[in-house]
Design a protein around this motif. Structure first.
Motif, PDB file in Angstrom:
ATOM      1  N   UNK A  66      26.882  79.517  83.417  1.00  0.00           N
ATOM      2  CA  UNK A  66      26.387  79.601  82.031  1.00  0.00           C
ATOM      3  C   UNK A  66      25.590  78.339  81.693  1.00  0.00           C
ATOM      4  N   UNK A  67      24.500  78.199  82.436  1.00  0.00           N
ATOM      5  CA  UNK A  67      23.718  76.960  82.412  1.00  0.00           C
ATOM      6  C   UNK A  67      23.251  76.568  81.011  1.00  0.00           C
ATOM      7  N   UNK A  68      22.708  77.493  80.188  1.00  0.00           N
ATOM      8  CA  UNK A  68      22.249  77.046  78.856  1.00  0.00           C
ATOM      9  C   UNK A  68      23.341  76.387  78.029  1.00  0.00           C
ATOM     10  N   UNK A  69      24.561  76.961  78.076  1.00  0.00           N
ATOM     11  CA  UNK A  69      25.657  76.371  77.309  1.00  0.00           C
ATOM     12  C   UNK A  69      26.076  75.033  77.891  1.00  0.00           C
ATOM     13  N   UNK A  70      26.173  74.949  79.227  1.00  0.00           N
ATOM     14  CA  UNK A  70      26.545  73.688  79.862  1.00  0.00           C
ATOM     15  C   UNK A  70      25.487  72.623  79.614  1.00  0.00           C
ATOM     16  N   UNK A  71      24.219  73.022  79.685  1.00  0.00           N
ATOM     17  CA  UNK A  71      23.137  72.073  79.408  1.00  0.00           C
ATOM     18  C   UNK A  71      23.205  71.581  77.966  1.00  0.00           C
ATOM     19  N   UNK A 249      21.049  71.088  91.934  1.00  0.00           N
ATOM     20  CA  UNK A 249      19.618  70.861  91.709  1.00  0.00           C
ATOM     21  C   UNK A 249      19.277  71.051  90.234  1.00  0.00           C
ATOM     22  N   UNK A 250      19.793  72.110  89.627  1.00  0.00           N
ATOM     23  CA  UNK A 250      19.522  72.347  88.207  1.00  0.00           C
ATOM     24  C   UNK A 250      20.162  71.285  87.326  1.00  0.00           C
ATOM     25  N   UNK A 251      21.259  70.708  87.808  1.00  0.00           N
ATOM     26  CA  UNK A 251      21.933  69.691  87.012  1.00  0.00           C
ATOM     27  C   UNK A 251      21.248  68.343  87.040  1.00  0.00           C
TER      28      UNK A 251
END
Length: 277
Positions: A66-71, A249-251
Motif C-alpha cells: 500500500x505504497x501511497x499510504x506508506x509514502x 527501490x521505490x522506498x
C-alpha cells in the motif's frame, strides 16, 4: 617535467576515484537489476543482467505494501519531525550562544555528550516512558522521540553557525524597535539558511530510512512507514526477494532524488559553521 608529474598524479587519482565509485555503486546495481527479475532468476544468478524486464514486481509490491499510504506516513513523519527540530533547536542554540551563562554552557555540553549515547542503551527506558504518557502506537509519540534524539546534533550544528553572525546586526534591529522574537525570526533565522538546509538533508536521510524507532513506537498497518511496509516481505520461513527489492527501490528513490538535489548544501553549511564558528 612538473606538469607531467602533476598530470600523472591527477590521472591516477581519477582512476582510483572511478574504481571507488564503481565499488559503491555495485549494491545499487544488484538492487535495481534484481528488482526486475522473477524470483527464480534471482536465485539462479543474482549478478547477471535481467533477461527480461519484469515490471510486475513493482506493481505487486505497490499493491501489497500500500505504497501511497506508506509514502504519506513517511512524508508526514519526516516533515513534521524536521520542522519541530529546526524550530526548537535553532532557538535553543541561539539562546545558548547569545547568553553564555554557566547553566547554558553545561546544558550545551550535555547535548553534545548525548550524541555519543547509542540508541540501543536507552531503548527499553524510552518505551516505558512513552507508555506512561500514552504515546505508544501513535505518530505524536514518534515525533517526540525524533525531537529528543535529533536535537543534540541539530543544536550542535546551529550552535557553531550562530557564532558567525555579528551581534551588531541584532543590536541595530533592537535600536529600530524589533522585539527579541522579531530579531531572531526576521534577522537571525534567515542568515541560518545554509545550516538549516544541511540539517534538513541530514535528518531527512535519517528519519525517512529509520526502521527501529517506528517499529517500536507505531502499531497497526495503517501507520506503517515505507521501511516497515518493506519489511513485511521478509517472513520467518520465506523471503520474497523479487517484491522486496522492488519495494526497496521505490522506498529509496524519493530520498535519493532529494539528496542529489540539495547535496551541495551539506558541505557548504558544515564548512561555514565550522570555519566561522
Amino acid at each position: 617535467m612538473g606538469m607531467n608529474r602533476y598530470g600523472a598524479r591527477t590521472f591516477t587519482l581519477e582512476i582510483v576515484a572511478i574504481l571507488l565509485a564503481i565499488v559503491f555503486l555495485i549494491p545499487f546495481y544488484f538492487l535495481v537489476g534484481n528488482s526486475l527479475k522473477p524470483f527464480a532468476e534471482i536465485l539462479l544468478d543474482s549478478a547477471a543482467l535481467p533477461k527480461k524486464l519484469n515490471w510486475d514486481n513493482y506493481t505487486k509490491a505497490w499493491e501489497i505494501m500500500k505504497y501511497p499510504r506508506a509514502f504519506g506516513n513517511s512524508l508526514l513523519i519526516t516533515v513534521t519531525s524536521i520542522a519541530g527540530l529546526v524550530w526548537i533547536s535553532s532557538m535553543a542554540a541561539y539562546r545558548m550562544v547569545r547568553r553564555p551563562t554557566k547553566y547554558n554552557q553545561i546544558l550545551f555540553l550535555l547535548f553534545v555528550a548525548a550524541m555519543v549515547i547509542p540508541f540501543q542503551s536507552i531503548m527499553i527506558p524510552l518505551m516505558r516512558v512513552a507508555n506512561w504518557f500514552n504515546l505508544m502506537g501513535s505518530m505524536p509519540g514518534l515525533w517526540f522521540a525524533y525531537l529528543g534524539f535529533g536535537s543534540s546534533l541539530t543544536i550542535f550544528l546551529y550552535h557553531g553557525f550562530v557564532k558567525s553572525i555579528p551581534q551588531e546586526i541584532e543590536e541595530s534591529a533592537v535600536v529600530d524597535g524589533c522585539s527579541p522574537y522579531g530579531v531572531f525570526w526576521r534577522i537571525v533565522f534567515p542568515l541560518l539558511k545554509p545550516m538549516t538546509v544541511t540539517i534538513i538533508i541530514l535528518n531527512s536521510l535519517w528519519i525517512w530510512n529509520d526502521f527501529l524507532l517506528p517499529q517500536l513506537m507505531l502499531s497497526g498497518p495503517e501507520l506503517r512507514t515505507i521501511p516497515l511496509s518493506t519489511f513485511s516481505f521478509f517472513g520467518q520461513y520465506t523471503k520474497k526477494w523479487d517484491l522486496a527489492l522492488a519495494a526497496l527501490v521505490m522506498g529509496v528513490t524519493p530520498i535519493v532524488i532529494f539528496f542529489l538535489t540539495l547535496q551541495r548544501h551539506i558541505i557548504e553549511g558544515i564548512t561555514a559553521g565550522s570555519v566561522k564558528g
